[in-house]
Write a protein that holds these residues in place. Structure first.
Motif, PDB file in Angstrom:
ATOM      1  N   SER A  57       0.831  -1.212   0.000  1.00  0.00           N
ATOM      2  CA  SER A  57       0.000   0.000   0.000  1.00  0.00           C
ATOM      3  C   SER A  57       0.860   1.255   0.000  1.00  0.00           C
ATOM      4  O   SER A  57       0.554   2.237  -0.692  1.00  0.00           O
ATOM      5  CB  SER A  57      -0.955   0.000   1.200  1.00  0.00           C
TER       6      SER A  57
ATOM      7  N   ALA B 107       2.350   1.766  -3.445  1.00  0.00           N
ATOM      8  CA  ALA B 107       1.305   2.217  -4.356  1.00  0.00           C
ATOM      9  C   ALA B 107       0.991   3.696  -4.154  1.00  0.00           C
ATOM     10  O   ALA B 107       0.839   4.452  -5.121  1.00  0.00           O
ATOM     11  CB  ALA B 107       0.036   1.378  -4.155  1.00  0.00           C
TER      12      ALA B 107
ATOM     13  N   GLU C  54       1.738   6.577  -7.026  1.00  0.00           N
ATOM     14  CA  GLU C  54       0.623   7.381  -7.554  1.00  0.00           C
ATOM     15  C   GLU C  54       0.893   8.863  -7.370  1.00  0.00           C
ATOM     16  O   GLU C  54       0.696   9.665  -8.297  1.00  0.00           O
ATOM     17  CB  GLU C  54      -0.683   6.992  -6.858  1.00  0.00           C
TER      18      GLU C  54
ATOM     19  N   SER D 139     -10.408  -9.938  -8.634  1.00  0.00           N
ATOM     20  CA  SER D 139     -10.893  -8.803  -9.415  1.00  0.00           C
ATOM     21  C   SER D 139     -11.822  -9.293 -10.508  1.00  0.00           C
ATOM     22  O   SER D 139     -11.673 -10.411 -11.024  1.00  0.00           O
ATOM     23  CB  SER D 139      -9.718  -8.036 -10.037  1.00  0.00           C
TER      24      SER D 139
ATOM     25  N   ASN E 272     -12.641  -0.270  -8.222  1.00  0.00           N
ATOM     26  CA  ASN E 272     -11.320   0.217  -8.624  1.00  0.00           C
ATOM     27  C   ASN E 272     -10.263  -0.866  -8.769  1.00  0.00           C
ATOM     28  O   ASN E 272      -9.213  -0.616  -9.376  1.00  0.00           O
ATOM     29  CB  ASN E 272     -10.832   1.257  -7.614  1.00  0.00           C
ATOM     30  N   VAL E 273     -10.512  -2.059  -8.227  1.00  0.00           N
ATOM     31  CA  VAL E 273      -9.470  -3.087  -8.289  1.00  0.00           C
ATOM     32  C   VAL E 273      -9.191  -3.559  -9.719  1.00  0.00           C
ATOM     33  O   VAL E 273      -8.041  -3.936 -10.025  1.00  0.00           O
ATOM     34  CB  VAL E 273      -9.796  -4.268  -7.341  1.00  0.00           C
TER      35      VAL E 273
ATOM     36  N   GLU F 163      -8.807  -1.661 -12.344  1.00  0.00           N
ATOM     37  CA  GLU F 163      -7.786  -0.731 -12.805  1.00  0.00           C
ATOM     38  C   GLU F 163      -6.470  -0.964 -12.055  1.00  0.00           C
ATOM     39  O   GLU F 163      -5.377  -0.866 -12.642  1.00  0.00           O
ATOM     40  CB  GLU F 163      -8.254   0.702 -12.608  1.00  0.00           C
ATOM     41  N   THR F 164      -6.550  -1.272 -10.768  1.00  0.00           N
ATOM     42  CA  THR F 164      -5.341  -1.597 -10.006  1.00  0.00           C
ATOM     43  C   THR F 164      -4.640  -2.805 -10.605  1.00  0.00           C
ATOM     44  O   THR F 164      -3.404  -2.838 -10.718  1.00  0.00           O
ATOM     45  CB  THR F 164      -5.699  -1.876  -8.535  1.00  0.00           C
TER      46      THR F 164
ATOM     47  N   TRP G 234      -2.885  -1.758 -13.653  1.00  0.00           N
ATOM     48  CA  TRP G 234      -1.770  -0.913 -13.223  1.00  0.00           C
ATOM     49  C   TRP G 234      -0.578  -1.775 -12.794  1.00  0.00           C
ATOM     50  O   TRP G 234       0.563  -1.507 -13.169  1.00  0.00           O
ATOM     51  CB  TRP G 234      -2.281  -0.040 -12.084  1.00  0.00           C
TER      52      TRP G 234
ATOM     53  N   PHE H  28      -3.254  -2.357  -2.509  1.00  0.00           N
ATOM     54  CA  PHE H  28      -2.804  -1.593  -3.677  1.00  0.00           C
ATOM     55  C   PHE H  28      -3.815  -0.528  -4.089  1.00  0.00           C
ATOM     56  O   PHE H  28      -3.439   0.593  -4.431  1.00  0.00           O
ATOM     57  CB  PHE H  28      -2.546  -2.536  -4.851  1.00  0.00           C
ATOM     58  N   THR H  29      -5.099  -0.862  -4.036  1.00  0.00           N
ATOM     59  CA  THR H  29      -6.122   0.087  -4.470  1.00  0.00           C
ATOM     60  C   THR H  29      -6.224   1.268  -3.520  1.00  0.00           C
ATOM     61  O   THR H  29      -6.234   2.431  -3.943  1.00  0.00           O
ATOM     62  CB  THR H  29      -7.486  -0.620  -4.581  1.00  0.00           C
TER      63      THR H  29
ATOM     64  N   ARG I  16      -3.123   3.504  -3.856  1.00  0.00           N
ATOM     65  CA  ARG I  16      -3.182   4.356  -5.052  1.00  0.00           C
ATOM     66  C   ARG I  16      -4.105   5.547  -4.853  1.00  0.00           C
ATOM     67  O   ARG I  16      -3.748   6.694  -5.151  1.00  0.00           O
ATOM     68  CB  ARG I  16      -3.681   3.554  -6.255  1.00  0.00           C
TER      69      ARG I  16
END
Length: 513
Positions: A26, A29, A33, A63, A107-108, A110-111, A114, A483-484, A487
């Protein structure tokens, strides 16, 4: 760079737009970002290297809407993922934060993209009930790949990374958090943060005092998977009026000791190599890939309770049986000499553990490990003898005591008995706490909030530090959140730094919000 007086000492102040506390998934990330938005970022990690709990995890992310799903013709949606996540959480008797859960599932995807753009490769997806569709993606070759690729990206973006740097306190000026005071190998230091501080410092599983306070007095003696997670971020935020939600929630269980390093588990997570691994797993037969899969699988280190259901027993290093193995044996293991125990099976019982449905351990979605897999791949924790006396010699326990223990067990009314050689011991095993789920209360902007629900200006949180009451049961949700949330928190504090910069240029202090 300026100087600042702290407790009578003159301290050099290093100035940044964003300060991130914690160098796990985290924290990296958040730093990446914020740096990708053009902000100057300091990442502070109290350990001597980056990684945190992320580097010690199984490594899966759940995800929807991934390229891996589309390749398999799987049609999925974030709405369905949200509903299925709530099914996982229904077994936990605790309040949940649906707003943060929704942020995770929305959002995961897109994570996930990423992470792949940075070079992280995955195998899957694989199914795990009650997910209605396969969503669990397993990192290749192991969870160290996350840290390898994220650290490379962070350094490329110019993130100032400081290891062996323990944050000792938050600095609050003009009504907002404006930096941190640290203990470094060279003495005290201060890092200022124009936009704010992001707490990604993990949970409090590594603090005996916190385990006793939030979980139960008996958990004080239980060792953590990550001893560096001592709740530093939680404590600093509490001093400023923050609160912890669901402090009693945690995950703990029996684990085998970690394996010694070997080539197959030390493979570098180069993109070309992990892509070849994924293609092999997807295209070749199970028999071709099984030796490689098993070399990784037997490092997952979680023994299946099915062994105890079938008749295996636990003995301590004195050779004594000390609990009912089917009634939460973990705490009893923690109370034994050295906090260790051994799992005992006889030849007949061992012959039944050949894989699904009777397995020694499993990596979700990969495969199921048998006794034969442990005999081949984990010689450090696999002991076998034709007689009880020979087995006792190999694991270093008193033979007479072990014979008496097994005789007493065999004479009991249980239908399962340990009476036919060869005799096998797996272990030592320990009862360890994986992580705690008590996180600081945050809002949907990842700002830490107080008892009245008001943001503490300049203070943000992500990962285990900022769970905010979001229940995220099931494999792959904790890493997805790490991670999400990292970010999104990094993005928010970067935006706050821009606002502060504009205000400074206009000759005015930024308003607290």
């Amino acid at each position: 760079m300026t100087v600042w007086s702290y407790q009578g000492a003159v301290i050099v102040v290093q100035e940044f737009d964003v300060v991130v506390v914690g160098g796990g998934g985290s924290g990296l990330a958040a730093a990446i970002e914020a740096a990708s938005l053009g902000r100057t970022v300091a990442l502070l990690e109290k350990g001597d290297k980056l990684g945190g709990t992320t580097a010690r995890s199984v490594g899966s992310i759940s995800s929807s809407n991934t390229e891996h799903q589309r390749r398999q013709g799987i049609l999925d949606s974030t709405d369905d993922h949200f509903d299925d996540l709530r099914k996982f959480n229904s077994v936990v008797d605790a309040p949940e934060n649906a707003v943060l859960q929704r942020i995770l599932v929305d959002n995961v995807p897109e994570t996930f993209r990423w992470l792949r753009e940075m070079g992280v490769e995955f195998f899957g997806p694989v199914k795990e009930l009650p997910h209605r569709r396969p969503r669990m993606h397993n990192v290749l070759p192991n969870s160290r790949a996350y840290i390898y690729h994220l650290e490379r990206r962070a350094r490329k973006l110019g993130v100032s990374i400081h290891t062996s740097t323990q944050v000792a306190g938050l600095v609050k000026e003009n009504g907002r958090v404006s930096g941190v005071v640290c203990k470094t190998p060279r003495g005290e230091a201060r890092f200022s943060a124009r936009g704010g501080v992001v707490l990604c410092s993990g949970d409090y599983a590594g603090s005996a005092e916190a385990r006793a306070r939030y979980l139960s007095p008996g958990m004080a003696i239980v060792e953590p998977v990550n001893p560096l997670n001592t709740g530093d971020g939680h404590d600093m935020a509490l001093d400023l009026g923050a609160r912890i939600l669901n402090p009693q929630l945690h995950l703990a269980g029996l684990r085998f000791q970690a394996p010694p390093p070997k080539l197959v588990t030390s493979l570098p997570p180069y993109r070309w190599l992990t892509m070849l691994m994924r293609l092999a797993l997807e295209r070749f037969s199970g028999s071709f890939c099984r030796p490689l899969i098993m070399s990784f699988l037997v490092t997952v280190l979680v023994p299946s309770p099915k062994m105890f259901e079938k008749g295996a027993i636990l003995v301590n290093r004195d050779g004594e049986r000390f609990c009912d193995e089917q009634d939460r044996p973990g705490p009893a293991v923690a109370a034994q000499p050295g906090q260790i125990a051994y799992i005992l099976l006889d030849g007949e019982l061992a012959d039944t553990f050949t894989g699904w449905p009777n397995y020694v351990s499993t990596a979700p979605g990969f495969a199921y490990a048998s006794i034969a897999d442990y005999r081949k791949n984990r010689k450090d924790i696999f002991s076998e003898g034709p007689t009880i006396d020979e087995l006792a010699r190999k694991i270093g326990v008193n033979a007479q005591t072990l014979r008496s223990t097994i005789d007493q067990y065999n004479s009991s009314t249980r239908s399962n008995a340990l009476s036919r050689g060869p005799y096998i011991a797996l272990g030592p095993v320990r009862y360890l706490i994986n992580f705690t789920d008590g996180g600081l209360a945050i809002n949907d902007r990842f700002e830490v909030i107080d008892d009245d629900g008001k943001p503490i200006p300049g203070l943000y949180a992500g990962g285990a530090s900022g769970l905010g009451g979001a229940l995220i049961e099931g494999h792959g949700h904790h890493l997805g959140w790490a991670f999400t949330s990292g970010r999104l928190a990094g993005r928010r504090v970067a935006q706050a730094a821009v606002t502060a910069e504009i205000a400074e240029a206009a000759g005015a202090m930024p308003a607290a919000h």
